[in-house]
Motif scaffolding. Structure first.
Motif, mmCIF file in Angstrom:
data_model
loop_
_atom_site.group_PDB
_atom_site.id
_atom_site.type_symbol
_atom_site.label_atom_id
_atom_site.label_comp_id
_atom_site.label_asym_id
_atom_site.label_seq_id
_atom_site.Cartn_x
_atom_site.Cartn_y
_atom_site.Cartn_z
ATOM 1 N N GLY A 75 -42.597 29.010 -8.454
ATOM 2 C CA GLY A 75 -42.090 28.493 -7.218
ATOM 3 C C GLY A 75 -40.590 27.969 -7.382
ATOM 4 N N CYS A 76 -40.731 27.122 -8.358
ATOM 5 C CA CYS A 76 -39.625 26.208 -8.881
ATOM 6 C C CYS A 76 -38.982 26.265 -10.238
ATOM 7 N N PRO A 77 -38.213 27.618 -10.251
ATOM 8 C CA PRO A 77 -37.559 28.056 -11.740
ATOM 9 C C PRO A 77 -36.699 26.941 -12.134
ATOM 10 N N LYS A 78 -36.022 26.232 -11.266
ATOM 11 C CA LYS A 78 -34.965 25.386 -11.609
ATOM 12 C C LYS A 78 -35.124 24.047 -12.413
ATOM 13 N N LEU A 79 -36.772 23.809 -12.385
ATOM 14 C CA LEU A 79 -37.220 22.707 -12.773
ATOM 15 C C LEU A 79 -36.636 22.449 -14.357
ATOM 16 N N ARG A 80 -36.136 21.044 -14.409
ATOM 17 C CA ARG A 80 -35.746 20.675 -15.755
ATOM 18 C C ARG A 80 -36.211 19.433 -16.365
ATOM 19 N N MET A 81 -37.146 18.533 -15.370
ATOM 20 C CA MET A 81 -37.786 17.484 -16.041
ATOM 21 C C MET A 81 -38.959 17.417 -15.230
ATOM 22 N N VAL A 82 -40.157 17.367 -16.128
ATOM 23 C CA VAL A 82 -41.593 17.272 -15.711
ATOM 24 C C VAL A 82 -42.216 16.235 -16.242
ATOM 25 N N ASN A 83 -42.806 15.282 -15.657
ATOM 26 C CA ASN A 83 -43.637 14.214 -15.949
ATOM 27 C C ASN A 83 -45.268 14.235 -15.895
ATOM 28 N N LEU A 84 -45.856 14.586 -16.675
ATOM 29 C CA LEU A 84 -47.405 14.895 -16.484
ATOM 30 C C LEU A 84 -48.086 13.874 -17.040
ATOM 31 N N SER A 85 -47.615 12.672 -17.605
ATOM 32 C CA SER A 85 -48.240 11.752 -18.301
ATOM 33 C C SER A 85 -49.498 11.054 -17.685
ATOM 34 N N TYR A 86 -50.794 11.338 -18.212
ATOM 35 C CA TYR A 86 -52.244 10.888 -18.072
ATOM 36 C C TYR A 86 -52.563 11.654 -16.711
ATOM 37 N N CYS A 87 -52.169 12.791 -16.598
ATOM 38 C CA CYS A 87 -52.813 13.886 -15.830
ATOM 39 C C CYS A 87 -54.039 14.514 -16.689
ATOM 40 N N ILE A 88 -54.988 13.830 -16.655
ATOM 41 C CA ILE A 88 -56.054 14.164 -17.499
ATOM 42 C C ILE A 88 -56.546 15.770 -17.216
ATOM 43 N N GLY A 89 -56.310 16.162 -16.166
ATOM 44 C CA GLY A 89 -56.932 17.562 -16.197
ATOM 45 C C GLY A 89 -56.037 18.650 -16.687
ATOM 46 N N ILE A 90 -54.961 18.364 -16.881
ATOM 47 C CA ILE A 90 -54.020 19.489 -17.592
ATOM 48 C C ILE A 90 -54.560 19.997 -18.988
ATOM 49 N N THR A 91 -54.600 21.366 -19.036
ATOM 50 C CA THR A 91 -54.971 21.950 -20.583
ATOM 51 C C THR A 91 -53.792 22.765 -20.848
ATOM 52 N N ASP A 92 -54.281 23.538 -21.748
ATOM 53 C CA ASP A 92 -53.211 24.517 -22.491
ATOM 54 C C ASP A 92 -52.710 25.626 -21.460
ATOM 55 N N HIS A 93 -53.781 26.095 -20.355
ATOM 56 C CA HIS A 93 -53.575 26.804 -19.549
ATOM 57 C C HIS A 93 -52.177 26.408 -18.656
ATOM 58 N N GLY A 94 -52.297 25.277 -18.307
ATOM 59 C CA GLY A 94 -51.217 24.746 -17.252
ATOM 60 C C GLY A 94 -49.840 24.915 -18.122
ATOM 61 N N LEU A 95 -49.877 24.307 -19.503
ATOM 62 C CA LEU A 95 -48.694 24.302 -20.254
ATOM 63 C C LEU A 95 -48.170 26.010 -20.580
ATOM 64 N N LYS A 96 -49.151 26.635 -20.584
ATOM 65 C CA LYS A 96 -48.630 28.202 -20.821
ATOM 66 C C LYS A 96 -47.843 28.732 -19.389
ATOM 67 N N SER A 97 -48.324 28.243 -18.262
ATOM 68 C CA SER A 97 -47.514 28.399 -17.194
ATOM 69 C C SER A 97 -46.152 27.845 -17.143
ATOM 70 N N LEU A 98 -45.984 26.479 -17.448
ATOM 71 C CA LEU A 98 -44.652 25.888 -17.481
ATOM 72 C C LEU A 98 -43.853 26.766 -18.490
ATOM 73 N N ALA A 99 -44.510 27.231 -19.574
ATOM 74 C CA ALA A 99 -43.523 27.734 -20.486
ATOM 75 C C ALA A 99 -42.613 28.859 -19.787
ATOM 76 N N GLN A 100 -42.728 29.361 -18.589
ATOM 77 C CA GLN A 100 -41.987 30.112 -17.876
ATOM 78 C C GLN A 100 -40.518 29.602 -17.604
ATOM 79 N N LEU A 101 -40.716 28.184 -17.348
ATOM 80 C CA LEU A 101 -39.344 27.355 -16.921
ATOM 81 C C LEU A 101 -38.497 27.428 -18.118
ATOM 82 N N GLU A 102 -37.464 28.325 -18.203
ATOM 83 C CA GLU A 102 -36.727 28.408 -19.207
ATOM 84 C C GLU A 102 -35.432 27.122 -19.201
ATOM 85 N N LYS A 103 -35.116 26.640 -18.142
ATOM 86 C CA LYS A 103 -34.355 25.524 -17.902
ATOM 87 C C LYS A 103 -35.082 24.106 -18.262
ATOM 88 N N LEU A 104 -36.255 24.253 -18.579
ATOM 89 C CA LEU A 104 -36.965 22.674 -18.850
ATOM 90 C C LEU A 104 -36.135 22.032 -19.975
#
Length: 598
Positions: free
Chosen positions: A479-508
């Motif tokens: 939903g937010c393809p323009k995302l450039r900065m993402v801070n997930l520090s200490y979000c302990i529920g995040i796994t590799d699956h979440g990062l694979k989704s973020l890999a779609q963000l070409e502008k990150l």
């Protein structure tokens, strides 16, 4: 069908002519798309080369090749190329010559006065030079810059080896200076600043922050007829007498920053109101007690648009006075101020209905009554920072979503925010920055609401928001393809699956996942493969990331500048690509291998 010389058949585009094709090129905003456009055929390549005016080089060894192609470059940024030497500056002077108008050499240490002299003499139309944080920049280098006779903007931030002698040479040689930044140039005293004020009569902006200057040089500064901006942060030797001198001159002054000038009092600031009537921006942060008499004097500033009182004590009656006096106010910062109450804020916004930027960070006594008043009165609000306003509830967020549709920046760090609140603010469809750090009551459901309606979001901060998981990240990625900065520090529920989704963000370009213990090298590799523009990565305390994951990052992300990781990572296999710097138990890696240019 006619063929474009040296390339595949492209139809009849070449029949449109250069003028029309250049108009097409001007409407392509993304650098990557413009580069792709230039590869269509030789004609497109030639036009793109002739049109490009601004270059930010990421590999110093490519400088000759780049300047050979882009001969009309006007703005050159070399700050990311630590190997730039005198020879390189000589080549810039020979290749760019009269077309070059600005150059950024900040944080570089390998060039000397010899290279700068050749550059200044060879680029006769040079109007802007930035040598901030160049640790070896001294009086000899300043003498070299004095050869740039048409120089208008010079930034010398933290050039601590420059003395009054070097500054005097610049003042004598660069008479057309309009913008001079001397912040943290601790070798400069009253003498150097006085000479600049005497010789550079066209100065419009002067920053002398943290210099050991006194009232003595203020008299000379007041003779600058065109001065619009004067910044003297942390100049503890300037007192009310200096402000009185400033009042008697500088009739054109529009912006004054005297934050952290602790020798001043409200009396000195009040005296300014009798002279600097054109003032538009005033910064008194961490400076003086805010008295009712001081605020009453603001009535004389018809054009005052921005005030900063960070760290000061201010009363409800004082805020009410601002509301009455400053009808044209557009920005107000009360960050970490004491004495700020619902009553004061309500009275303030009742008068300042045109307010667009409001910072009430750590004003812990504010409740829904204050935010409701802001939302009701300030319909054009674009930025609201309310970190640690713990008494604010969903009712305030509902009002913001309903009455303030133009909000672009919203900081709710350490506030009592729930999924219901996120659903309310999702109606602010123009959001570009949203900070939700330490909001423990939000979950994937709330993020889904934001992702569904705020497609322009560019920055999201979820620091220690432990209810967030992979589902929420998947929603953001789609939903937010323009995302450039993402801070997930200490979000302990995040796994590799979440990062694979973020890999779609070409502008990150900035990703922080510090303390995400479930993330492994597989997730990091996915980010590296999808987010080619990544510049900064923080993986401290991600103990499941090994050398293979890091190698993939360094090899795939050609723009990578900094990686923060942990000491146990076996980094000897990365020695070809990175410089290592130890910080306690962690490592900061500054990557040596860069991309080409952008």
């Amino acid at each position: 069908m006619k063929r474009c010389e040296g390339c595949f058949e492209v139809g009849r585009l070449e029949a449109l002519g250069d003028d029309i094709l250049l108009q097409v090129l001007d409407n392509i905003n993304e650098t990557r798309d413009r580069n792709s456009w230039s590869l269509v055929c030789k004609q497109f390549y030639r036009l793109e080369s002739a049109r490009k005016r601004k270059i930010r080089l990421l590999r110093g060894e490519m400088l000759p090749r780049i300047l050979k192609r882009y001969r009309a470059v006007e703005h050159l940024d070399l700050s990311l190329c630590p190997q730039i030497s005198d020879q390189c500056l000589g080549f810039v002077a020979a290749a760019a010559g009269p077309s070059l108008r600005s150059i950024d050499l900040s944080r570089l240490v390998r060039f000397s006065h010899l290279g700068l002299s050749v550059l200044a003499k060879g680029c006769e139309n040079l109007v802007e030079i930035d040598v901030s944080y160049c640790a070896r920049f001294g009086d000899m280098e300043a003498a070299a810059i004095s050869n740039a006779k048409n120089l208008q903007t010079l930034k010398l931030v933290r050039c601590q080896m420059v003395s009054d002698l070097g500054l005097s040479l610049i003042a004598v040689g660069c008479r057309k200076l309009q913008d001079l930044n001397l912040k943290w140039c601790v070798g400069v005293s009253d003498l150097g600043v006085e000479l600049v004020a005497i010789k550079c009569k066209e100065l419009r902006s002067l920053d002398v922050s943290y210099l050991q200057i006194t009232n003595k040089c203020i008299a000379s500064i007041t003779q600058l007829s065109y001065l619009e901006t004067f910044v003297s942060v942390g100049c503890v030797c300037i007192d009310d007498k200096g402000l009185t001198l400033l009042k008697n001159g500088c009739k054109s002054l529009q912006r004054l920053d005297v934050s952290k000038c602790q020798s001043m009092s409200s009396t000195g600031i009040i005296s300014l109101a009798n002279g600097c009537i054109a003032l538009q921006q005033l910064n008194l942060a961490y400076c003086i007690p805010v008295t009712n008499a001081l605020l009453a004097s603001f009535d004389k500033y018809d054009s005052l648009q921005s005030i900063r009182f960070d760290g000061c004590e201010i009363s409800s009656s004082g805020l009410k006075s601002i509301g009455k006096s400053c009808k044209s106010l557009m920005e107000l910062s009360l960050s970490k101020c004491t004495g700020v109450t619902d009553e004061g804020i309500s009275a303030l916004v009742g008068g300042c209905t045109g307010l667009k930027i409001l910072d009430i960070t750590c004003c812990r006594d504010l409740t829904d009554a204050a935010i409701t008043a802001v939302a009701t009165s300030c319909g054009n609000l674009s930025c609201l920072k309310m970190e640690s306003c713990a008494l604010v509830t969903e009712r305030s967020l509902y009002m913001l979503g309903d009455r303030c549709p133009f909000i672009e920046v919203l900081d709710l760090t350490d506030c009592s925010v729930s999924n219901t609140g996120l659903k309310s603010i999702s109606r602010c469809t123009g959001l570009t920055t949203l900070k939700l750090g330490l909001c423990e009551n939000i979950s994937n459901e709330g993020l889904t609401h934001i992702a569904a309606h705020c497609s322009n979001l560019q920055e999201i901060d979820l620091y220690r928001s432990v209810g967030i998981g992979d589902t929420g990240l998947a929603a953001f990625a789609s939903g937010c393809p323009k995302l450039r900065m993402v801070n997930l520090s200490y979000c302990i529920g995040i796994t590799d699956h979440g990062l694979k989704s973020l890999a779609q963000l070409e502008k990150l370009y900035n990703l922080e996942i510090r303390g995400c213990f479930l993330v492994t090298s597989a997730g990091i590799s996915a980010i590296a493969s999808g987010c080619k523009r990544l510049v900064e990565l923080d993986i401290k305390r991600c103990y499941r990331v090994d050398d293979m994951g890091m190698m993939t990052v360094v090899q795939c992300c050609i723009n990578l500048r900094q990686v923060r990781c942990f000491r146990d990572l076996k980094l000897f296999i990365l020695c070809e690509y990175v410089y290592l710097t130890l910080f306690g138990d962690d490592l900061s890696l500054t990557v040596k291998r860069y991309g080409l240019c952008r």
